[in-house]
Write an enzyme that holds these catalytic residues in place. Structure first.
Site, PDB file in Angstrom:
ATOM      1  N   CYS A  38      23.744 -56.548  11.794  1.00 17.39           N
ATOM      2  CA  CYS A  38      23.488 -55.263  12.431  1.00 17.39           C
ATOM      3  C   CYS A  38      23.564 -55.430  13.941  1.00 17.39           C
ATOM      4  CB  CYS A  38      22.133 -54.655  12.093  1.00 17.39           C
ATOM      5  SG  CYS A  38      21.873 -54.335  10.357  1.00 17.39           S
ATOM      6  N   ARG A  69      29.130 -57.378  13.816  1.00 15.54           N
ATOM      7  CA  ARG A  69      27.848 -57.761  13.205  1.00 15.54           C
ATOM      8  C   ARG A  69      27.546 -56.976  11.934  1.00 15.54           C
ATOM      9  NH1 ARG A  69      24.585 -60.605  16.686  1.00 15.54           N
ATOM     10  NH2 ARG A  69      22.788 -60.030  15.460  1.00 15.54           N
ATOM     11  N   TRP A 100      24.703 -53.534   8.712  1.00 17.66           N
ATOM     12  CA  TRP A 100      25.131 -54.365   7.568  1.00 17.66           C
ATOM     13  C   TRP A 100      23.986 -54.270   6.573  1.00 17.66           C
ATOM     14  CZ3 TRP A 100      23.515 -58.754   4.900  1.00 17.66           C
ATOM     15  CH2 TRP A 100      24.488 -59.388   4.108  1.00 17.66           C
ATOM     16  N   ASN A 105      17.340 -54.502  13.417  1.00 15.90           N
ATOM     17  CA  ASN A 105      18.165 -55.570  12.846  1.00 15.90           C
ATOM     18  C   ASN A 105      17.202 -56.603  12.277  1.00 15.90           C
ATOM     19  OD1 ASN A 105      19.945 -57.692  12.347  1.00 15.90           O
ATOM     20  ND2 ASN A 105      19.979 -58.343  14.494  1.00 15.90           N
ATOM     21  N   GLY A 106      17.347 -56.909  10.983  1.00 19.32           N
ATOM     22  CA  GLY A 106      16.444 -57.899  10.383  1.00 19.32           C
ATOM     23  C   GLY A 106      15.941 -57.393   9.047  1.00 19.32           C
ATOM     24  N   GLU A 111      38.261 -75.183   4.198  1.00 22.22           N
ATOM     25  CA  GLU A 111      38.308 -74.171   5.248  1.00 22.22           C
ATOM     26  C   GLU A 111      39.496 -73.217   5.032  1.00 22.22           C
ATOM     27  OE1 GLU A 111      36.338 -73.056   7.266  1.00 22.22           O
ATOM     28  OE2 GLU A 111      37.487 -72.098   8.856  1.00 22.22           O
ATOM     29  N   LYS A 135      39.090 -69.203   4.493  1.00 20.01           N
ATOM     30  CA  LYS A 135      39.759 -68.213   5.360  1.00 20.01           C
ATOM     31  C   LYS A 135      40.515 -67.200   4.511  1.00 20.01           C
ATOM     32  CE  LYS A 135      38.081 -68.649   8.228  1.00 20.01           C
ATOM     33  NZ  LYS A 135      37.132 -69.587   8.744  1.00 20.01           N
ATOM     34  N   GLU A 195      38.126 -64.809   2.473  1.00 21.70           N
ATOM     35  CA  GLU A 195      37.301 -63.823   3.178  1.00 21.70           C
ATOM     36  C   GLU A 195      38.110 -62.697   3.788  1.00 21.70           C
ATOM     37  OE1 GLU A 195      34.958 -65.345   6.462  1.00 21.70           O
ATOM     38  OE2 GLU A 195      36.430 -66.891   6.853  1.00 21.70           O
ATOM     39  N   HIS A 219      40.763 -83.517 -12.580  1.00 19.33           N
ATOM     40  CA  HIS A 219      39.503 -83.442 -13.344  1.00 19.33           C
ATOM     41  C   HIS A 219      39.136 -81.998 -13.675  1.00 19.33           C
ATOM     42  CE1 HIS A 219      38.879 -87.706 -12.818  1.00 19.33           C
ATOM     43  NE2 HIS A 219      39.162 -87.552 -11.537  1.00 19.33           N
ATOM     44  N   LYS A 263      29.545 -61.080  11.153  1.00 19.60           N
ATOM     45  CA  LYS A 263      29.761 -62.286  11.932  1.00 19.60           C
ATOM     46  C   LYS A 263      28.505 -63.125  12.045  1.00 19.60           C
ATOM     47  CE  LYS A 263      32.381 -64.710  14.651  1.00 19.60           C
ATOM     48  NZ  LYS A 263      33.343 -65.529  13.905  1.00 19.60           N
TER      49      LYS A 263
HETATM   50  C1  F6R Z   1      33.735 -68.035   7.934  1.00 20.66           C
HETATM   51  C2  F6R Z   1      32.576 -67.744   8.722  1.00 20.66           C
HETATM   52  C3  F6R Z   1      31.238 -68.040   8.153  1.00 20.66           C
HETATM   53  C4  F6R Z   1      30.366 -68.714   9.214  1.00 20.66           C
HETATM   54  C5  F6R Z   1      28.936 -68.873   8.703  1.00 20.66           C
HETATM   55  C6  F6R Z   1      28.068 -69.621   9.698  1.00 20.66           C
HETATM   56  O1  F6R Z   1      34.901 -67.703   8.601  1.00 20.66           O
HETATM   57  O2  F6R Z   1      32.680 -67.259   9.809  1.00 20.66           O
HETATM   58  O3  F6R Z   1      31.333 -68.822   7.014  1.00 20.66           O
HETATM   59  O4  F6R Z   1      30.930 -69.952   9.529  1.00 20.66           O
HETATM   60  O5  F6R Z   1      28.389 -67.616   8.457  1.00 20.66           O
HETATM   61  O6  F6R Z   1      27.994 -68.948  10.906  1.00 20.66           O
HETATM   62  P1  F6R Z   1      27.524 -69.668  12.230  1.00 20.66           P
HETATM   63  O7  F6R Z   1      28.522 -70.717  12.564  1.00 20.66           O
HETATM   64  O8  F6R Z   1      27.472 -68.582  13.251  1.00 20.66           O
HETATM   65  O9  F6R Z   1      26.183 -70.263  11.951  1.00 20.66           O
END
Ligand code: F6R
Length: 614
Positions: free
Chosen positions: A2, A27, A75, A101-102, A487, A491, A494, A510, A609
């Site tokens: 949020c 956010r 969010w 937010n929270g 990774e 990517k 998501e 396996h 984010k």
């Molecule tokens: C993936 C992504 C998330 C963050 C995760 C941790 O692209 O962005 O998996 O890596 O939410 O976030 P931080 O690094 O901000 O603690």
């Protein structure tokens, strides 16, 4: 999650709030709203489901005048995304409006108590409980808003960053923070409020980062007042921020994600500036100098992180173990914090987080601290909660990352982990000077090699069209490139919503090999390193089952080119630095597939984010 924005001053608040919401939309973006007090003293709330654009459209025929306002992009946690659940929330009398937010953990007990007193609720949110509680206390005790907020927060269990308007006090915003970030911007006879500094940088570089337990009374034509719940006056430090507007705008790219992928050569240069000295062939991290004793006496390192940052941690583990000969464990922060882990006084806990606000990582840091471990943070957002909770650390200095899918933060984190492993290994005497020099020199070359790789953007965009409609993807890698495979899969999942799995290449036989058929694209990181022959065999196994192989190979590789369906050549580097390069084509692949599928690359569904909820 949020985003919170606020403004009080002499200008029209609405355009400032909307611009701020757009900057904070990363956010959360399932609904948005604004509350404004106009010149007649009316407190108007406008809110709607969907993104900030929907709010702007919704408000197009409304009276959105006023020099004081608060706004929110949500969010969802409690209550589905809808205009009723969107913030701001009015109190029953509509005298107050709140954004939050929270999570208020004891909201259901508070709600039942208030309902028993005759208060009715219009939303399913925990936030509405908070504003009703504040009003109930204010009316029952006939006290001012600040005191009512203090008493209400005293009853609340949970995390919050809040901002409240009261139309009977049209010159004041009250804001408070506990475990969710909040920044006050101090302008010329005006104040701004933000979940981070991005809605503020355009107007002022003077900010106060509120601490947990701080309540800010932001009053027109008056100094900023900060108190705690017990009403003790506090004297927060006014800091100068060094983010510029260009860093938080798209700069001609269609998406933040693509901009951030392309920024990586510069980001890594910035990350290494003053740390990797090529004239003296030396790596210097100030934290390693200042806290040499604590770091050198460590018997074990524990890395805690989530998501992409956790993947960077897996690469860090391999480097620290290999160069420094110290055992390293890599833990999901969300698991670590709840499973009564063994934490010793001579452990060093490394917390990796782009945002510096991830609730689970922050909680893991606090837990480790309580057990006496020494905490080292590797974060991007300057002044965020995790770096403030650690004993020391190294910022990755890659600039604000706005695309929800993390890209440049990952390579920044891996770069810092490489420098940390090198600096510690040198101090411990566990690395030969020849190896140390080779890695330092090669690290210095990485930004140029990244630039060379980025020239493949068009080729990867073309290739992506072939795989746009794949149902599943498999990503394989070994050693340092196994976390790269994880990774790459993350990517793709998501932002394109294609199911993808990352696996250590040799584990394929396996189980996952059962999935392979002619419809299954398999991305294999098959660079010329110690594992080359083994990975080559894994590719043969995929091909024998008619899988489609997209191979990331070292430049000049002719063997794999003959077997794989598609080949992406990357400049050669030493094995431990390969993730810094091999990740880039996978980022581009995910990006272009998502674009071809018409997905919202920068704001994928259900994600945010900054994950400030558990
Ligand atoms: C993936 C992504 C998330 C963050 C995760 C941790 O692209 O962005 O998996 O890596 O939410 O976030 P931080 O690094 O901000 O603690």
């Amino acid at each position: 999650m949020c985003g919170i924005v606020g403004y009080i001053g002499n200008k029209e608040a609405f355009p400032i709030l909307i611009k701020g919401l757009r900057r904070l939309e990363y956010r959360g973006y399932d609904s948005a709203g604004v509350a404004l007090i106009n010149d007649n003293g009316d407190l108007n709330v406008f809110k709607t489901k969907g993104k900030v654009d929907n709010l702007v459209e919704y408000c197009s025929d409304k009276n959105v005048t006023g020099n004081i306002g608060i706004a929110h992009t949500r969010w969802a946690t409690h209550g589905e995304p809808s205009s009723l659940n969107a913030h701001p929330h009015y109190s029953q009398s509509k005298n107050l409006a709140i954004i939050h937010n929270g999570i208020i953990e004891n909201y259901s007990q508070l709600r039942s108590r208030l309902q028993a007193k005759g208060i009715s609720f219009v939303s399913d949110t925990d936030t509405e409980v908070l504003v009703q509680l504040i009003e109930f206390i204010q009316e029952e005790k006939n006290i001012d808003l600040l005191t009512a907020v203090q008493l209400a927060l005293n009853e609340v269990i949970g995390a919050y960053a809040i901002a409240i308007l009261d139309h009977r006090n049209p010159d004041t915003i009250i804001a408070a923070r506990n475990q969710s970030p909040l920044v006050v911007g101090i302008g010329d006879d005006e104040y701004f409020l933000g979940s981070d500094a991005s809605p503020i940088v355009e107007y002022t570089d003077k900010v106060v980062y509120l601490e947990d337990g701080n309540i800010a009374v932001i009053k027109r034509h008056d100094d900023l007042k900060v108190v705690n719940i017990q009403n003790r006056k506090l004297y927060p430090e006014i800091q100068t921020i060094d983010i510029n507007l260009g860093q938080i705008e798209k700069g001609g790219y269609p998406h933040f994600m693509l901009k951030e992928i392309f920024e990586q050569p510069d980001c890594i240069t910035n990350c290494m500036r003053g740390r990797v000295n090529i004239d003296t062939d030396n790596v210097v991290l100030s934290a390693v100098i200042d806290y040499k004793k604590q770091l050198l006496q460590a018997k074990r390192f524990v890395i805690v992180a989530c998501g992409t940052s956790w993947h960077a941690g897996l690469i860090g583990k391999q480097m620290i173990e290999s160069f420094c000969r110290i055992p390293v464990e890599v833990e999901y922060a969300s698991e670590f914090r709840y499973r009564n882990p063994v934490i010793c006084k001579d452990d060093v806990v490394i917390a990796i987080s782009q945002s510096g606000e991830t609730a689970d990582t922050l909680a893991a840091v606090k837990l480790a601290k309580r057990h006496g471990a020494f905490i080292y943070g590797i974060c991007n957002a300057i002044g965020s909660s995790i770096p403030r909770a650690t004993d020391t650390g190294s910022y990755i200095h890659v600039g604000p990352e706005i695309g929800v899918a993390s890209t440049k933060a990952f390579t920044g984190q891996v770069s810092v982990l490489t420098m940390l492993a090198l600096a510690l290994a040198k101090e411990r005497g566990t690395i030969s000077s020849a190896d140390y020099l080779k890695i330092v020199e090669e690290l210095h070359q990485i930004p140029n090699k990244m630039k060379e790789l980025l020239k493949l953007n068009k080729r990867i965009a073309d290739l992506s069209r072939t795989f746009t409609y794949a149902r599943d993807f498999l990503f394989l890698g070994r050693g340092y490139n196994y976390p790269v495979a994880l990774e790459g899969a993350l990517k793709l999942k998501e932002i394109s919503y294609i199911h993808a799995e990352g696996y250590p290449a040799a584990e394929m036989k396996h189980g996952p090999i059962a999935l392979i058929d002619s419809d299954m694209p398999v991305v294999v990181i098959a660079t010329h390193n110690a594992m080359y022959d083994k990975v080559l065999s894994n590719i043969q196994e995929v091909k024998a089952r008619k899988g489609k192989v997209i191979a990331i190979v070292s430049k000049g590789d002719e063997t794999i080119s003959r077997i794989a369906d598609e080949v992406i050549e990357m400049p050669a580097t030493i094995e431990c630095l390969e993730p810094l390069l091999a990740t880039i084509p996978l980022q581009l692949l995910a990006y272009h597939i998502a674009v071809c599928r018409g997905k919202d690359v920068d704001q994928p569904r259900n994600l945010a984010k900054s994950v400030t909820v558990e």
